[in-house]
Design an enzyme around this catalytic site. Sequence first.
Site: not given
Lengths: 264, 402
Positions: B150, B155, B179-180, B256, B265, B291, B359
């Site tokens: 939310e 966290s 952020f869903i 839980y 996940e 390169r 880099q």
Amino acid sequence: MNMVVCVKRVPDTAESEVHIDASGKDIDKSKLSFGINEADNYAVEEAIQIKERLGGTVNVISVGGKDSDEQIRMALAKGGDEAIRIEDPAMAGSDGFAIAKALAAAIKGMEFDIVFTGALADDDGSAVVGVALAELLGVNHAAYVKKVEILEDGKKIKVGRELEGGLMEFLEMELPAVLTIQTGINEPRYASFKGIKQAAKKEIAIKSLSDLGLDASEVGEAGSWAVLEKFTPPVVGEMAEILTGEPEETAAKLAAILKEKGLV
Amino acid sequence: MEGWTSLEAIRNSAEFTSLKEEEMSDLFQPVHEDFRKTLREYIEKELAPHADEWEEAEEFPLEKFREMGQLGFLGMQYPEEYGGDNDILAEAVFHEEMPRCGSAGVAATLGAHIGIAMPQINKYGTKEQKEKYLIPGIKGESIGALGITEPEAGSDVAGIKTYAIKDGSDWIINGSKTFITNGVRCDWVVLAVKTDREKGYGGISQIIVDKGTPGFEVSKKLKKLGWRASDTAELSFIDCRVPGDALLGELNKGFYQIMANFAWERLIMALGAVAGAQIVMEAALGYAKERHAFGQPIAKFQVIAHTLADMATEIEAGRQLTYYALKLYMEGKNPIKEVSMAKLYTCDMACRVVDNALQIFGGYGFMEEYPIARAFRDTRLGPIGGGTREIMREIIVRTMGI
């Protein structure tokens, strides 16, 4: 419709550097990845699609070492029923004709309507195995097939062969027959995990030359019409014209040459 | 230099062969390696060529979702009765291969559906809920999302404010989520809500809300630094009424239930981080060999060569830690410490690898037309999503008796 599909494991050389090995008769394959010969992948798909439409069986055959099981299993995962792998040290050095002899010996005892092969192998590019196989089996064949239609009685087929410039030649022939399949005839599927698990349970029958009733002298270099002498890297041709200068200049020169030769 | 020549000789000798990734683990069976080949072919032919277009459009097409469902690529970990394969290692292979599509946004879209949203239904759903959500979900015909975070609780899951109260047999939900992943286009969302606002952890439940339920709105599609092909949304719930049987699992046991799938996940994030870092390292290695600067390939400069050696070493360390955690997970040992370590290490490691790779690419690395720039943006979410690096350390600390 009972069908046989012949598949070949080939190195993927499209995006790799190729070097001739120490023997001079092969390329160094140690750093290459391998896969099913592209045209064979289409041949597998064609057989499976026909099986899905009309029923029947698809038997997968390959000549090669244990590594070839990977390509065989994938064909089984997509819908193949049974599989045979022909492995014998005496097969080394076989040309397309000798390979066709081994395949013919394995297929002869089967009841088949159509044998599929790829039209051309990505590695040697000979395009021999399919047609030689038809001759040895004594059945009809069509090469570079890009369309297959089973006619109503299931005893005849109509095939479209791809000719130069996109022309299609249509032929009707009686079954059984050998068809060498050209890429692009269909859209090869991706094997599902379910199919892969089922394929893992199937046994791949391993056949030696003696199992097939062949003598070592009938295959390998002794049984081949063509023997590979050596590979050489292409010599830098004298015909090549290297354009030099700034990009604008070289582009203009190139355009002039293409126009002059009537290529654009 | 004599010493250098002998190193060259070692490199060119026939004995010098490096193991392939898949040979480094005894976890995966031949069926998984066959599946890996199929997936890799699919991803390289059917997804990777479109990655730029989807990143630009900030969307992964629904047709592809369906296609992947039809091919059986979305149900590996689920029971066969719902159309799955009951083989979670096959899903691990999926998460290892997805970075090859070249867009973490695409990987996240699919990963959130199969590895984050559907597991909740599978683990805690009733037979009816599984039939309703898993069957079409595995076919790629419906998309799921998991709604926990939310605006004021990330966290600190116990601090969520969204709540549901009983009205007869129905639930009425109020609050918002942010952020869903898949939030804009999901057909259903498994929502974390407070069903007892007096309590912290012990007052959370999970409720499934279908798209189109009055009161459930997508308030905003969010613009992101990376993961652009995935849709990420802010969701709002205003007097959103759902039936009583939308409750997932047990009342007030939601916390839980959420925690139970965090291990998976985090494992899939670790698997993806390692696989993504490997691709980036290989790209940098290829570039460094091609390169030229100051008259030789830049890979010949020790500073570049050593950087690449460090990258390869860290990737291998991350892979082995992840495989170890995965092995313990497969054995049912609930390896919270090892999973947290794998997630912490690999997601930070991938950031270091991508930074070093950028880099090596120099100015080209900064250009959007080179894939390294996207990888740089995409990788940064690793130490934030699915439990921040700080939370991972907190978990590890707790296993140390501190």
